[in-house]
Design an enzyme around this catalytic site. Structure first.
Site, PDB file in Angstrom:
ATOM      1  N   GLU A 120       0.828  -1.204   0.000  1.00 35.20           N
ATOM      2  CA  GLU A 120       0.000   0.000   0.000  1.00 35.20           C
ATOM      3  C   GLU A 120       0.868   1.264   0.000  1.00 35.20           C
ATOM      4  OE1 GLU A 120      -4.218  -0.536   1.074  1.00 35.20           O
ATOM      5  OE2 GLU A 120      -3.338  -0.983   3.039  1.00 35.20           O
ATOM      6  N   GLU A 140      -4.766  -8.814   2.801  1.00 37.91           N
ATOM      7  CA  GLU A 140      -5.802  -8.480   3.773  1.00 37.91           C
ATOM      8  C   GLU A 140      -7.025  -9.392   3.702  1.00 37.91           C
ATOM      9  OE1 GLU A 140      -3.191  -4.922   3.644  1.00 37.91           O
ATOM     10  OE2 GLU A 140      -3.944  -6.366   2.184  1.00 37.91           O
TER      11      GLU A 140
END
Length: 266
Positions: A120, A140
């Protein structure tokens, strides 16, 4: 020059090198790391002597994301930095480049793990280099979590949607070669040389007119979501004033005299 126990800062000429420094945890994100990152971005923005930033990790890893074990146990390290987060509740998002875009080009030098929050943060950088054994991925969903660092928005804008959705929805790991193949990173180099390559790219950036470099970067991001006519108008607004700078005069003079330009950011 700043830094914390989990983030080191040093200068390489006109390049500010920020190193995620928690190798025993594959540089998993911690509060001291986030505070150090945020301070590093601000230092780069405010210091005109800095013309580029290289972001890397210590100990053969880039970043393994959030420290989920510590988070689950309520034992996040660096609680002495808690006042910084309380003073600016958005600090962690700025540190991760979700809510802050540095003025200067940011070059990522990746070795080893660059997963979850690491991938990210990577999406907030401008140029990306990776060692051939580096691993990428947004894990995730495999843990019942959401990649809330901006990936559902930024990733489909940076790589083809089919590749973005596969990465987001499978949570599988990607090799450096595969990441380069889908356009997530730009260079794959021998292991242990990512920082060297990133610094070489930074040196090339540093040799260019700093006002021009910053305006070009700003234009690319500013126009990304615009229609072509609006984007071209915004580009002209950003770019035309650069021609009236002393840097532009120096660049033209150096070209005519066949010598390296010496830019002073004027």
């Amino acid at each position: 020059m700043g830094g914390t126990e989990h983030l080191t800062v040093r200068r390489e000429g006109a390049t500010l090198v920020l190193t995620l420094n928690r190798p025993e945890a594959k540089n998993a994100l911690s509060l001291p790391m986030l505070v150090g990152l945020y301070d590093g971005w601000i230092e780069a923005d405010e210091d005109d002597a800095v013309r580029s930033v290289v972001l890397t990790g210590a100990g053969g890893a880039f970043c393994a994301g959030m420290d989920l074990k510590a988070l689950a146990g309520g034992k996040m390290e660096g609680q002495r930095h808690r006042d910084r987060l309380e003073a600016d509740p958005d600090l962690h998002w700025k540190a991760m480049l979700r809510h802050h875009r540095p003025r200067k080009p940011v070059i990522a030098a990746v070795e080893g793990h660059c997963v979850a929050g690491g991938t990210e943060i990577l999406q907030g950088t401008d140029i990306r280099v990776a060692g051939e054994s580096a691993t990428f991925g947004l894990f995730e969903v495999r843990r019942g979590l959401f990649p809330i660092g901006g990936s559902t928005v930024r990733l489909p804008r940076q790589i083809a949607r089919t590749h973005a959705l596969e990465m987001l929805l499978t949570g599988r790991p990607y090799s450096a070669r595969e990441a380069a193949g889908i356009g997530l990173i730009g260079h794959v180099v021998p292991d242990g040389t990512a920082l060297e390559k990133a610094l070489a790219i930074a040196e090339q950036v540093n040799g260019c007119g700093p006002l021009a470099v910053e305006a070009v970067k700003a234009s690319v991001y500013e126009t990304a979501g615009m229609s072509e006519p609006d984007a071209l108008a915004a580009e002209l607004k950003r770019g035309w004033p650069i021609f009236d700078t002393a840097d532009a005069e120096e660049g033209a003079r150096a070209f005519a005299e066949r010598r390296p330009a010496v830019f002073r950011r004027e």
